[in-house]
Design a protein around this motif. Structure first.
Motif, PDB file in Angstrom:
ATOM      1  N   ARG A  71      -1.573  -6.181 -13.344  1.00 14.79           N
ATOM      2  CA  ARG A  71      -1.342  -5.185 -12.292  1.00 14.79           C
ATOM      3  C   ARG A  71      -2.665  -4.502 -12.001  1.00 14.79           C
ATOM      4  O   ARG A  71      -3.370  -4.082 -12.903  1.00 14.79           O
ATOM      5  N   ARG A  72      -2.987  -4.412 -10.719  1.00 16.85           N
ATOM      6  CA  ARG A  72      -4.225  -3.764 -10.294  1.00 16.85           C
ATOM      7  C   ARG A  72      -3.878  -2.711  -9.248  1.00 16.85           C
ATOM      8  O   ARG A  72      -3.100  -2.958  -8.329  1.00 16.85           O
ATOM      9  N   LEU A  73      -4.468  -1.528  -9.411  1.00 23.02           N
ATOM     10  CA  LEU A  73      -4.365  -0.453  -8.434  1.00 23.02           C
ATOM     11  C   LEU A  73      -5.745  -0.265  -7.826  1.00 23.02           C
ATOM     12  O   LEU A  73      -6.735  -0.186  -8.557  1.00 23.02           O
ATOM     13  N   ALA A  74      -5.807  -0.202  -6.507  1.00 21.91           N
ATOM     14  CA  ALA A  74      -7.098  -0.037  -5.846  1.00 21.91           C
ATOM     15  C   ALA A  74      -6.945   0.954  -4.700  1.00 21.91           C
ATOM     16  O   ALA A  74      -5.987   0.869  -3.923  1.00 21.91           O
ATOM     17  N   PRO A  75      -7.880   1.902  -4.586  1.00 23.12           N
ATOM     18  CA  PRO A  75      -7.826   2.818  -3.448  1.00 23.12           C
ATOM     19  C   PRO A  75      -7.921   2.038  -2.138  1.00 23.12           C
ATOM     20  O   PRO A  75      -8.668   1.068  -2.035  1.00 23.12           O
ATOM     21  N   GLU A  76      -7.105   2.449  -1.200  1.00 23.77           N
ATOM     22  CA  GLU A  76      -7.165   1.851   0.135  1.00 23.77           C
ATOM     23  C   GLU A  76      -6.869   2.949   1.150  1.00 23.77           C
ATOM     24  O   GLU A  76      -5.751   3.458   1.195  1.00 23.77           O
ATOM     25  N   GLY A  77      -7.875   3.303   1.938  1.00 27.12           N
ATOM     26  CA  GLY A  77      -7.731   4.429   2.852  1.00 27.12           C
ATOM     27  C   GLY A  77      -7.411   5.672   2.043  1.00 27.12           C
ATOM     28  O   GLY A  77      -8.087   5.989   1.067  1.00 27.12           O
ATOM     29  N   ASN A  78      -6.331   6.359   2.422  1.00 25.18           N
ATOM     30  CA  ASN A  78      -5.889   7.546   1.676  1.00 25.18           C
ATOM     31  C   ASN A  78      -4.821   7.208   0.652  1.00 25.18           C
ATOM     32  O   ASN A  78      -4.167   8.101   0.128  1.00 25.18           O
ATOM     33  N   GLY A  79      -4.627   5.925   0.397  1.00 23.21           N
ATOM     34  CA  GLY A  79      -3.558   5.514  -0.499  1.00 23.21           C
ATOM     35  C   GLY A  79      -4.028   4.562  -1.582  1.00 23.21           C
ATOM     36  O   GLY A  79      -5.203   4.516  -1.931  1.00 23.21           O
ATOM     37  N   THR A  80      -3.068   3.789  -2.075  1.00 24.41           N
ATOM     38  CA  THR A  80      -3.304   2.872  -3.188  1.00 24.41           C
ATOM     39  C   THR A  80      -2.658   1.537  -2.905  1.00 24.41           C
ATOM     40  O   THR A  80      -1.473   1.471  -2.593  1.00 24.41           O
ATOM     41  N   ARG A  81      -3.444   0.482  -3.028  1.00 23.64           N
ATOM     42  CA  ARG A  81      -2.889  -0.875  -2.966  1.00 23.64           C
ATOM     43  C   ARG A  81      -2.517  -1.268  -4.382  1.00 23.64           C
ATOM     44  O   ARG A  81      -3.311  -1.188  -5.295  1.00 23.64           O
ATOM     45  N   ILE A  82      -1.261  -1.694  -4.550  1.00 25.89           N
ATOM     46  CA  ILE A  82      -0.793  -2.168  -5.849  1.00 25.89           C
ATOM     47  C   ILE A  82      -0.579  -3.671  -5.750  1.00 25.89           C
ATOM     48  O   ILE A  82       0.058  -4.157  -4.820  1.00 25.89           O
ATOM     49  N   VAL A  84       0.860  -1.176   0.000  1.00 22.22           N
ATOM     50  CA  VAL A  84       0.000   0.000   0.000  1.00 22.22           C
ATOM     51  C   VAL A  84       0.900   1.231   0.000  1.00 22.22           C
ATOM     52  O   VAL A  84       1.816   1.347   0.806  1.00 22.22           O
ATOM     53  N   LEU A  85       0.636   2.112  -0.942  1.00 20.67           N
ATOM     54  CA  LEU A  85       1.399   3.352  -1.076  1.00 20.67           C
ATOM     55  C   LEU A  85       0.518   4.516  -0.633  1.00 20.67           C
ATOM     56  O   LEU A  85      -0.658   4.561  -0.984  1.00 20.67           O
ATOM     57  N   PRO A  86       1.071   5.474   0.124  1.00 17.88           N
ATOM     58  CA  PRO A  86       0.254   6.562   0.681  1.00 17.88           C
ATOM     59  C   PRO A  86       0.017   7.718  -0.290  1.00 17.88           C
ATOM     60  O   PRO A  86       0.165   8.883   0.067  1.00 17.88           O
ATOM     61  N   VAL A  87      -0.321   7.393  -1.520  1.00 17.67           N
ATOM     62  CA  VAL A  87      -0.595   8.410  -2.534  1.00 17.67           C
ATOM     63  C   VAL A  87      -1.841   8.002  -3.316  1.00 17.67           C
ATOM     64  O   VAL A  87      -2.196   6.822  -3.363  1.00 17.67           O
ATOM     65  N   PRO A  88      -2.492   8.964  -3.971  1.00 19.55           N
ATOM     66  CA  PRO A  88      -3.692   8.641  -4.750  1.00 19.55           C
ATOM     67  C   PRO A  88      -3.388   7.689  -5.908  1.00 19.55           C
ATOM     68  O   PRO A  88      -2.299   7.712  -6.486  1.00 19.55           O
ATOM     69  N   THR A  89      -4.384   6.906  -6.260  1.00 15.55           N
ATOM     70  CA  THR A  89      -4.256   5.924  -7.339  1.00 15.55           C
ATOM     71  C   THR A  89      -3.808   6.575  -8.640  1.00 15.55           C
ATOM     72  O   THR A  89      -2.970   6.022  -9.360  1.00 15.55           O
ATOM     73  N   GLU A  90      -4.325   7.771  -8.938  1.00 22.34           N
ATOM     74  CA  GLU A  90      -3.956   8.410 -10.207  1.00 22.34           C
ATOM     75  C   GLU A  90      -2.464   8.748 -10.264  1.00 22.34           C
ATOM     76  O   GLU A  90      -1.866   8.735 -11.344  1.00 22.34           O
ATOM     77  N   ASP A  91      -1.828   9.041  -9.130  1.00 20.94           N
ATOM     78  CA  ASP A  91      -0.389   9.306  -9.117  1.00 20.94           C
ATOM     79  C   ASP A  91       0.402   8.040  -9.434  1.00 20.94           C
ATOM     80  O   ASP A  91       1.376   8.067 -10.181  1.00 20.94           O
ATOM     81  N   VAL A  92      -0.032   6.922  -8.859  1.00 22.51           N
ATOM     82  CA  VAL A  92       0.652   5.649  -9.117  1.00 22.51           C
ATOM     83  C   VAL A  92       0.447   5.241 -10.574  1.00 22.51           C
ATOM     84  O   VAL A  92       1.380   4.817 -11.251  1.00 22.51           O
ATOM     85  N   TRP A  93      -0.782   5.396 -11.089  1.00 23.43           N
ATOM     86  CA  TRP A  93      -1.050   5.029 -12.481  1.00 23.43           C
ATOM     87  C   TRP A  93      -0.217   5.876 -13.441  1.00 23.43           C
ATOM     88  O   TRP A  93       0.315   5.357 -14.432  1.00 23.43           O
ATOM     89  N   ALA A  94      -0.106   7.175 -13.192  1.00 18.05           N
ATOM     90  CA  ALA A  94       0.684   8.049 -14.069  1.00 18.05           C
ATOM     91  C   ALA A  94       2.114   7.537 -14.180  1.00 18.05           C
ATOM     92  O   ALA A  94       2.715   7.548 -15.263  1.00 18.05           O
ATOM     93  N   HIS A  95       2.661   7.068 -13.073  1.00 18.52           N
ATOM     94  CA  HIS A  95       4.010   6.509 -13.076  1.00 18.52           C
ATOM     95  C   HIS A  95       4.029   5.148 -13.776  1.00 18.52           C
ATOM     96  O   HIS A  95       4.811   4.914 -14.692  1.00 18.52           O
ATOM     97  N   ALA A  96       3.168   4.246 -13.328  1.00 13.39           N
ATOM     98  CA  ALA A  96       3.215   2.844 -13.766  1.00 13.39           C
ATOM     99  C   ALA A  96       2.775   2.640 -15.200  1.00 13.39           C
ATOM    100  O   ALA A  96       3.075   1.605 -15.793  1.00 13.39           O
ATOM    101  N   SER A  97       2.086   3.599 -15.790  1.00 11.44           N
ATOM    102  CA  SER A  97       1.599   3.432 -17.160  1.00 11.44           C
ATOM    103  C   SER A  97       2.532   4.055 -18.191  1.00 11.44           C
ATOM    104  O   SER A  97       2.199   4.093 -19.375  1.00 11.44           O
ATOM    105  N   SER A  98       3.688   4.513 -17.763  1.00  9.93           N
ATOM    106  CA  SER A  98       4.665   5.057 -18.707  1.00  9.93           C
ATOM    107  C   SER A  98       5.892   4.137 -18.740  1.00  9.93           C
ATOM    108  O   SER A  98       6.243   3.518 -17.738  1.00  9.93           O
ATOM    109  N   MET A  99       6.517   4.042 -19.895  1.00  2.20           N
ATOM    110  CA  MET A  99       7.727   3.204 -19.978  1.00  2.20           C
ATOM    111  C   MET A  99       8.853   3.803 -19.146  1.00  2.20           C
ATOM    112  O   MET A  99       9.693   3.066 -18.648  1.00  2.20           O
TER     113      MET A  99
END
Length: 150
Positions: A91-102, A1-16
């Motif tokens: 790979r699945r990103l899911a909101p968890e609390g104030n963060g994101t479960r990857i 679980v990362l303490p950042v919004p899902t969209e921040d993780v996706w922006a990173h993880a969806s780029s080469m």
């Protein structure tokens, strides 16, 4: 679980750039365009990637194919390479609390049986490093990696 919004993780993880940052010292060559977008054609090889160590030592050639994309949430890759007859990465990103479960689910079939133990150890180490990188980049604690052999 990362303490950042899902969209921040996706922006990173969806780029080469993000993928290669997670993989370092392994590097995947790639076209300049983004490939984890809803408009990408599914079920076909999108590109072939030369996999190198330190961008110098060739390791493999990977034919990347996506079966499903839910932008901001998940992708389902079903690819092959010179060493793996089949490589499946979900790979699945899911909101968890104030963060994101990857969650990464990886299965593979070695092209050559004698490579199975080497590839299994490499995949374990690679994903442990990838998740450690994500925790370092975004914060987060603990090591929640689990590995199953089937």
């Amino acid at each position: 679980v990362l303490p950042v919004p899902t969209e921040d993780v996706w922006a990173h993880a969806s780029s080469m750039r993000g993928v290669n940052a997670e993989l370092w010292p392994i590097h995947m060559s790639h076209p300049k365009r983004r490939f984890l977008e809803a408009s990408v054609p599914l079920g076909i090889v999108l590109f072939r990637s030369v996999i190198t160590l330190f961008r110098v030592i060739p390791l493999d050639v990977h034919a990347l194919r996506l079966l499903a994309i839910a932008p901001g949430e998940s992708f389902h890759e079903d690819s092959s390479s010179w060493t793996e007859a089949r490589w499946v990465h979900k790979r699945r990103l899911a909101p968890e609390g104030n963060g994101t479960r990857i969650t990464d689910l990886v299965t593979f079939t070695p092209r050559y049986l004698f490579l199975a133990p080497i590839l299994a150890a490499t995949v374990r180490r690679t994903f442990a490093r990838r998740h450690a990188y994500l925790r370092k980049r975004f914060g987060g604690t603990g090591d929640a990696l689990t590995f199953e052999r089937r």
